[in-house]
Motif scaffolding. Structure first.
Motif, mmCIF file in Angstrom:
data_model
loop_
_atom_site.group_PDB
_atom_site.id
_atom_site.type_symbol
_atom_site.label_atom_id
_atom_site.label_comp_id
_atom_site.label_asym_id
_atom_site.label_seq_id
_atom_site.Cartn_x
_atom_site.Cartn_y
_atom_site.Cartn_z
ATOM 1 N N ASP A 170 -24.148 -18.267 -5.483
ATOM 2 C CA ASP A 170 -23.715 -16.871 -5.406
ATOM 3 C C ASP A 170 -24.880 -15.917 -5.654
ATOM 4 O OD1 ASP A 170 -21.153 -17.674 -4.856
ATOM 5 O OD2 ASP A 170 -20.453 -17.504 -6.929
ATOM 6 N N VAL A 171 -25.805 -16.301 -6.512
ATOM 7 C CA VAL A 171 -26.983 -15.477 -6.758
ATOM 8 C C VAL A 171 -27.793 -15.324 -5.470
ATOM 9 C CG1 VAL A 171 -29.223 -15.435 -7.919
ATOM 10 C CG2 VAL A 171 -27.154 -15.915 -9.236
ATOM 11 N N ALA A 172 -27.964 -16.416 -4.733
ATOM 12 C CA ALA A 172 -28.694 -16.346 -3.468
ATOM 13 C C ALA A 172 -27.988 -15.417 -2.482
ATOM 14 C CB ALA A 172 -28.847 -17.746 -2.871
ATOM 15 N N SER A 173 -26.655 -15.489 -2.432
ATOM 16 C CA SER A 173 -25.894 -14.612 -1.533
ATOM 17 C C SER A 173 -26.046 -13.154 -1.938
ATOM 18 C CB SER A 173 -24.414 -15.016 -1.558
ATOM 19 O OG SER A 173 -24.234 -16.343 -1.121
ATOM 20 N N LEU A 174 -25.992 -12.875 -3.240
ATOM 21 C CA LEU A 174 -26.132 -11.505 -3.717
ATOM 22 C C LEU A 174 -27.531 -10.959 -3.452
ATOM 23 C CD1 LEU A 174 -24.225 -11.830 -7.103
ATOM 24 C CD2 LEU A 174 -23.487 -10.486 -5.130
ATOM 25 N N ALA A 175 -28.546 -11.795 -3.635
ATOM 26 C CA ALA A 175 -29.912 -11.362 -3.387
ATOM 27 C C ALA A 175 -30.123 -11.006 -1.913
ATOM 28 C CB ALA A 175 -30.893 -12.454 -3.811
ATOM 29 N N GLN A 176 -29.602 -11.838 -1.014
ATOM 30 C CA GLN A 176 -29.718 -11.561 0.419
ATOM 31 C C GLN A 176 -28.936 -10.299 0.787
ATOM 32 O OE1 GLN A 176 -31.604 -12.851 2.590
ATOM 33 N NE2 GLN A 176 -30.791 -11.967 4.478
ATOM 34 N N ALA A 177 -27.758 -10.154 0.200
ATOM 35 C CA ALA A 177 -26.938 -8.979 0.495
ATOM 36 C C ALA A 177 -27.612 -7.695 -0.002
ATOM 37 C CB ALA A 177 -25.568 -9.141 -0.151
ATOM 38 N N GLN A 178 -28.212 -7.740 -1.182
ATOM 39 C CA GLN A 178 -28.862 -6.555 -1.745
ATOM 40 C C GLN A 178 -30.102 -6.167 -0.935
ATOM 41 O OE1 GLN A 178 -29.022 -4.980 -6.138
ATOM 42 N NE2 GLN A 178 -30.342 -6.748 -5.951
ATOM 43 N N ARG A 179 -30.759 -7.153 -0.329
ATOM 44 C CA ARG A 179 -31.960 -6.883 0.469
ATOM 45 C C ARG A 179 -31.614 -6.291 1.829
ATOM 46 N NH1 ARG A 179 -35.318 -8.862 4.250
ATOM 47 N NH2 ARG A 179 -33.857 -10.508 4.810
ATOM 48 N N THR A 180 -30.474 -6.678 2.379
ATOM 49 C CA THR A 180 -30.149 -6.285 3.761
ATOM 50 C C THR A 180 -29.142 -5.149 3.854
ATOM 51 O OG1 THR A 180 -28.425 -7.998 3.819
ATOM 52 C CG2 THR A 180 -30.616 -8.592 4.626
ATOM 53 N N GLY A 181 -28.557 -4.719 2.756
ATOM 54 C CA GLY A 181 -27.557 -3.656 2.827
ATOM 55 C C GLY A 181 -27.382 -2.976 1.484
ATOM 56 N N VAL A 182 -26.231 -2.336 1.311
ATOM 57 C CA VAL A 182 -25.901 -1.610 0.080
ATOM 58 C C VAL A 182 -24.727 -2.310 -0.593
ATOM 59 C CG1 VAL A 182 -25.132 0.579 -0.894
ATOM 60 C CG2 VAL A 182 -26.692 0.560 1.062
ATOM 61 N N LEU A 183 -24.849 -2.551 -1.919
ATOM 62 C CA LEU A 183 -23.787 -3.199 -2.679
ATOM 63 C C LEU A 183 -23.007 -2.158 -3.466
ATOM 64 C CD1 LEU A 183 -25.530 -6.419 -4.078
ATOM 65 C CD2 LEU A 183 -24.237 -6.116 -1.963
ATOM 66 N N SER A 184 -21.698 -2.317 -3.476
ATOM 67 C CA SER A 184 -20.807 -1.457 -4.256
ATOM 68 C C SER A 184 -19.883 -2.333 -5.090
ATOM 69 C CB SER A 184 -19.974 -0.546 -3.352
ATOM 70 O OG SER A 184 -20.805 0.266 -2.549
ATOM 71 N N LEU A 185 -19.507 -1.841 -6.268
ATOM 72 C CA LEU A 185 -18.663 -2.596 -7.182
ATOM 73 C C LEU A 185 -17.281 -1.982 -7.262
ATOM 74 C CD1 LEU A 185 -21.181 -3.116 -10.144
ATOM 75 C CD2 LEU A 185 -20.906 -4.480 -8.063
ATOM 76 N N SER A 186 -16.281 -2.837 -7.458
ATOM 77 C CA SER A 186 -14.900 -2.403 -7.654
ATOM 78 C C SER A 186 -14.372 -3.077 -8.909
ATOM 79 C CB SER A 186 -14.041 -2.774 -6.434
ATOM 80 O OG SER A 186 -12.684 -2.448 -6.650
ATOM 81 N N LEU A 187 -13.894 -2.290 -9.867
ATOM 82 C CA LEU A 187 -13.453 -2.814 -11.161
ATOM 83 C C LEU A 187 -12.128 -3.545 -11.022
ATOM 84 C CD1 LEU A 187 -13.935 -2.934 -14.239
ATOM 85 C CD2 LEU A 187 -12.701 -0.759 -14.416
ATOM 86 N N VAL A 188 -12.045 -4.739 -11.611
ATOM 87 C CA VAL A 188 -10.820 -5.541 -11.619
ATOM 88 C C VAL A 188 -10.074 -5.271 -12.916
ATOM 89 C CG1 VAL A 188 -9.876 -7.882 -11.537
ATOM 90 C CG2 VAL A 188 -11.911 -7.309 -10.208
ATOM 91 N N GLY A 189 -8.751 -5.142 -12.852
ATOM 92 C CA GLY A 189 -7.942 -4.867 -14.033
ATOM 93 C C GLY A 189 -8.055 -5.980 -15.068
ATOM 94 N N ALA A 190 -7.925 -5.594 -16.343
ATOM 95 C CA ALA A 190 -8.086 -6.562 -17.431
ATOM 96 C C ALA A 190 -7.055 -7.674 -17.371
ATOM 97 C CB ALA A 190 -8.009 -5.843 -18.778
ATOM 98 N N SER A 191 -5.837 -7.377 -16.921
ATOM 99 C CA SER A 191 -4.777 -8.383 -16.866
ATOM 100 C C SER A 191 -4.533 -8.920 -15.465
ATOM 101 C CB SER A 191 -3.463 -7.789 -17.411
ATOM 102 O OG SER A 191 -3.075 -6.643 -16.657
ATOM 103 N N ASP A 192 -5.398 -8.558 -14.523
ATOM 104 C CA ASP A 192 -5.243 -8.994 -13.129
ATOM 105 C C ASP A 192 -5.837 -10.388 -12.968
ATOM 106 O OD1 ASP A 192 -5.029 -9.309 -10.435
ATOM 107 O OD2 ASP A 192 -5.977 -7.425 -9.898
ATOM 108 N N ASP A 193 -4.997 -11.364 -12.607
ATOM 109 C CA ASP A 193 -5.465 -12.739 -12.417
ATOM 110 C C ASP A 193 -5.501 -13.136 -10.951
ATOM 111 O OD1 ASP A 193 -2.766 -12.761 -11.972
ATOM 112 O OD2 ASP A 193 -2.310 -14.483 -13.285
#
Length: 281
Positions: free
Chosen positions: A207-230
């Motif tokens: 997953d680190v390799a995927s994130l590194a490639q994604a960060q190099r080739t585009g823009v990353l955005s985060l979405s918060l997951v609920g504390a009780s969301d499984d």
């Protein structure tokens, strides 16, 4: 004389009755206490000894013997990772090396292995990583970092935005990643809002390799997951046409019909000649 004798007899009978009444009351009290003790014995549970905090401790503070005390705890409700001996908390093999709190703990809170470091270690990001996992930093801003609402210990989905075959696409690439640090802060009890420039997530090497490639080739955005969301987000991909509800026209290329030609072969001397004839089928 008879009057005195009768009076004494009456008084004696009265005292005897009072004594019997008092004895019966005491006997009833004893019966009540005995029944209560028997009920308590029937409800008694097995207990074991574990160590809890004698006083509160903050993130990054060293754990000393004055911070801990032994208590009796229900044996069937001992938290996972609790310490049952003082030698486990302060091993003699690591002389002078103390454990450090990786999160704040209050008085009488059980001391768990997940809340303290190994002897001699500091409460940094490395102490928070699970076996086989790696830390990866993602650059964010006030928009992509959920406006400063993220805290160490939260979980996020990661979206990638960039070009794919002349189309601008936003796609979910990682789901439910755990945040272990915001900028240089790994304190899970930090409550002060911070507009982060980087967040550090815990991920597998793949997953680190995927994130590194994604960060190099585009823009990353985060979405918060609920504390009780499984739940886990499934594959999501949106381009401009899908966003605006534009249906792409399907171009159909029709193949031209090829006229069938039938021939016969005849030999003229040393040459073979093909002569076209009408097809009969």
């Amino acid at each position: 004389m008879r009057l005195v004798f009768g009076l004494v007899l009456i008084i004696g009978v009265g005292l005897a009755g009072f004594a019997v009444w008092t004895a019966k009351g005491r006997f009833d009290q004893y019966q009540t206490v005995l029944a209560s003790q028997q009920e308590r014995l029937a409800q008694a549970v097995d207990v074991a000894e574990i160590f809890v905090m004698a006083k509160e401790i903050r993130y990054g503070q060293e754990l000393t013997q004055e911070h801990v005390r032994k208590v009796r705890w229900p044996a069937d409700a001992i938290p996972e990772g609790a310490y049952t001996t003082l030698e486990e908390i302060f091993p003699e093999t690591v002389e002078g090396a103390l454990r450090t709190a990786t999160r704040a703990m209050d008085a009488n809170e059980p001391i768990l292995k997940a809340k303290v470091t190994a002897p001699g270690d500091t409460a940094g990001v490395a102490s928070r990583l699970k076996r086989g996992m790696r830390a990866f930093a993602i650059s964010v801003n006030v928009t992509s970092g959920v406006s400063g609402l993220l805290r160490p210990g939260d979980r996020v989905d990661v979206y990638w935005s960039g070009p794919i075959q002349d189309r601008e696409v936003t796609k979910l690439i990682q789901s439910n990643l755990s945040l272990i640090a915001i900028d240089q802060n790994a304190d899970m009890d930090e409550a002060t809002p911070t507009i982060a420039r980087t967040v550090t997530v815990q991920a597998s090497p793949q997953d680190v390799a995927s994130l590194a490639q994604a960060q190099r080739t585009g823009v990353l955005s985060l979405s918060l997951v609920g504390a009780s969301d499984d739940t886990l987000a499934t594959a999501i991909e949106v381009d401009q046409n899908r966003l605006l509800g534009i249906e792409e026209e399907e171009i159909v290329i029709e193949k031209a019909e090829v006229e069938e030609v039938c021939t016969i072969r005849t030999r003229r001397g040393a040459d073979v000649v093909e002569i076209p004839i009408p097809c009969t089928n």
